[in-house]
Design an enzyme around this catalytic site. Structure first.
Site, short mmCIF file in Angstrom:
data_model
loop_
_atom_site.label_atom_id
_atom_site.label_comp_id
_atom_site.label_asym_id
_atom_site.label_seq_id
_atom_site.Cartn_x
_atom_site.Cartn_y
_atom_site.Cartn_z
N SER A 109 13.89 2.89 2.25
CA SER A 109 13.56 1.64 1.54
C SER A 109 12.22 1.73 0.80
O SER A 109 11.93 0.87 -0.05
CB SER A 109 13.52 0.46 2.53
N CYS A 110 11.41 2.76 1.09
CA CYS A 110 10.12 2.88 0.41
C CYS A 110 10.26 3.36 -1.03
O CYS A 110 9.27 3.48 -1.74
CB CYS A 110 9.17 3.77 1.19
N TYR A 137 6.27 10.76 -0.61
CA TYR A 137 7.57 10.76 0.08
C TYR A 137 8.59 9.95 -0.73
O TYR A 137 9.74 10.37 -0.92
CB TYR A 137 7.35 10.15 1.46
N HIS A 180 6.69 6.29 13.68
CA HIS A 180 6.81 4.94 13.12
C HIS A 180 6.37 3.91 14.16
O HIS A 180 6.15 4.23 15.32
CB HIS A 180 8.26 4.68 12.70
#
Ligand SMILES: NC(=O)C1=CN([C@@H]2O[C@H](COP(=O)(O)OP(=O)(O)OC[C@H]3O[C@@H](n4cnc5c(N)ncnc54)[C@H](OP(=O)(O)O)[C@@H]3O)[C@@H](O)[C@H]2O)C=CC1
Ligand SMILES: C[C@H]1O[C@H](OP(=O)(O)OP(=O)(O)OC[C@H]2O[C@@H](n3cnc4c(=O)[nH]c(N)nc43)[C@H](O)[C@@H]2O)[C@@H](O)[C@@H](O)C1=O
Length: 323
Positions: A109-110, A137, A180
Site C-alpha cells: 500500500s506504500c 521500497y 513492523h
C-alpha cells in the site's frame, strides 16, 4: 488453473509465502516448487535463469522481497530499492523467457502518495509525492507493477499484482527494531508483562492510522486473484492499471492498536509515546471495492487476528525469526 499445475512460490519461508503455500495445498494444489534464499538468491540473474530453465513452472507467486518496518526502510534504503528491483526484474523476465503465462506479484500500500485521498483507490498510483521513510521500497514496488503491465502489453502475459495493506500473523519477523508495528509491539508488551514493568514505549505520536490484515486472509486473497479466470479479471481491471488493493477497508490509530494489544497480551502498565521516532504516513486506508467485485472479502478482524498471532507467538517464542 489445473490442480496439477506447477506453481513456484518465491519466499515460501516468509510470513506471506508460507501462508500462500498452506492455502494452495488446502485447495488441492500440491505441485508447489520452493527454494530457500540460501538455495536460490533471487538477486542473482544467472541463478534465477538456470532455475526457471530447469523447473519451467506454470505459474509464479512472487512473495519474496526485502521487507521491514518504518525503521528498517528508513535506515537501509539502498538495500530496499536494490534487492527488490533485482528480484522483480530477474523473476519476471525469467518467467517470460520460459513461457510461464501466470504470475502474481506482491506490492504494498506504500505505492500510493503520502497524502492520497482516503480511502485510496488503485487510480491514486503516481498522482503525488511518496512518503519519505519508504520511498525507495515504494519505487521498487511501483516498478514491479509496471514490469507486469509491460510484459502483459507487449507479450500478452497474464501477470497480476496485488497491493496488500499492513500484514501480520504467524511467522512474522519479531525483530525489536526492524519489524513492523504489530510484531514489535507484541514482543515488547509481552516482555514488559513478563518483567512486570510499569510502562511500555510506543513509537511516534500514536495518531497515525493503519489498516491491518491477518496473513491467512492475505493468502486467501492472493490465491483468489491468481486463480480468477481471465474474463472475470479483465472486466474488473484495465490493461494499464492492473493492480488490485487487498485490505479490510477498516483502520485504527496506533494508540488504539496499542490499547487492543494491551488487552490481548494482558499488559496492565502505562503507554508512553516516544515522539522522537517517525510517524510515517498519516493514514493509508485501502479502497477494496475492486477486490470485492472480484468476489473476495476479509474474514478475520483485528482483535481475533491478534489473539491468533499471540497464541502462535507464545508457542514459538524460543525460535522466533528475527531479521
Ligand atoms: N509484512 C507486511 O506487512 C507487508 C508485506 N508486503 C509484501 O508481501 C510480500 C511478503 O512479505 P512478508 O512475508 O511479510 O516478508 P518476509 O520477510 O516474512 O518474507 C520474505 C521472504 O523473501 C525471501 N527473500 C528475501 N530476499 C531474498 C532473496 N534475495 N532471494 C531469495 N529469497 C529472498 C526471504 O527469505 P529469507 O528469510 O531466507 O531471507 C523470505 O522468505 C513482500 O513482497 C512484501 O513486500 C506488502 C505489504 C505489507
Ligand atoms: C507495510 C509498510 O510498513 C512500513 O510502513 P509503516 O506502515 O509506517 O510501518 P510500521 O508497521 O513500521 O509502522 C506503523 C506505525 O506504527 C508506529 N509504531 C509504534 N510503535 C512501533 C514499533 O515498535 N515498531 C514499529 N515498526 N512501528 C511502531 C510507527 O511509528 C508508525 O507510525 C513501510 O516502511 C513499508 O515497508 C510498508 O509497506
Amino acid at each position: 488453473m489445473n490442480k496439477s499445475a506447477k506453481i513456484y512460490v518465491a519466499g515460501h519461508r516468509g510470513m506471506v509465502g508460507s501462508a500462500i503455500v498452506r492455502r494452495l495445498n488446502a485447495l488441492g494444489y500440491l505441485n508447489i516448487v520452493v527454494r530457500t534464499h540460501a538455495e536460490l538468491d533471487l538477486c542473482n540473474q544467472a541463478a534465477v535463469n538456470g532455475f526457471f530453465a530447469d523447473e519451467k513452472p506454470d505459474a509464479v507467486v512472487l512473495a519474496a522481497a526485502k521487507v521491514g518496518g518504518i525503521h528498517a526502510n528508513n535506515t537501509y534504503p539502498a538495500e530496499f530499492i536494490f534487492q527488490n528491483l533485482m528480484m522483480e526484474c530477474n523473476v519476471v523476465q525469467a518467467a517470460h523467457a520460459n513461457n510461464c503465462q501466470h504470475l502474481l506479484f506482491l506490492g504494498s500500500s506504500c505505492i500510493y502518495p503520502k497524502l492520497a485521498e482516503q480511502p485510496m483507490t488503485e487510480t491514486a498510483l503516481l498522482t503525488g509525492t511518496l512518503e519519505c521513510t519508504n520511498e525507495p521500497y515504494a519505487v521498487a514496488k511501483i516498478a514491479g507493477i509496471k514490469l507486469c503491465e509491460s510484459y502483459n502489453r507487449q507479450y500478452g502475459r497474464n501477470y497480476r499484482s496485488v497491493m496488500p495493506t499492513n500484514l501480520y500473523g504467524e511467522n512474522d519477523n519479531f525483530h525489536p527494531e526492524n519489524s513492523h508495528v504489530i510484531p514489535a509491539m507484541m514482543r515488547r508488551f509481552h516482555e514488559a508483562k513478563v518483567r512486570g514493568d510499569s510502562e511500555v514505549v510506543v513509537w511516534g505520536t500514536g495518531t497515525p492510522m493503519r489498516e491491518f490484515l491477518y496473513v491467512d486472509d492475505m493468502a486467501a486473497a492472493s490465491v483468489h486473484v491468481l486463480l480468477l479466470d481471465d474474463d472475470t479479471y479483465q472486466t474488473n481491471t484495465q490493461p494499464m492499471l492492473s493492480h488490485i488493493n487487498v485490505g479490510t477497508g477498516v483502520d485504527c490509530t496506533i494508540r488504539e492498536l496499542a490499547e487492543t494489544m494491551q488487552r490481548v497480551v494482558g499488559f496492565e502498565g502505562k503507554l508512553v509515546f516516544d515522539t522522537t521516532k517517525p510517524d510515517g504516513t498519516p493514514r493509508k486506508l485501502m479502497n477494496v471495492d475492486r477486490l470485492k467485485k472480484l468476489g473476495w472479502e476479509y474474514s478475520i478482524d483485528l482483535e481475533t487476528g491478534l489473539k491468533k498471532t499471540y497464541a502462535w507467538f507464545l508457542n514459538n517464542v524460543e525460535g522466533l525469526r528475527q531479521v
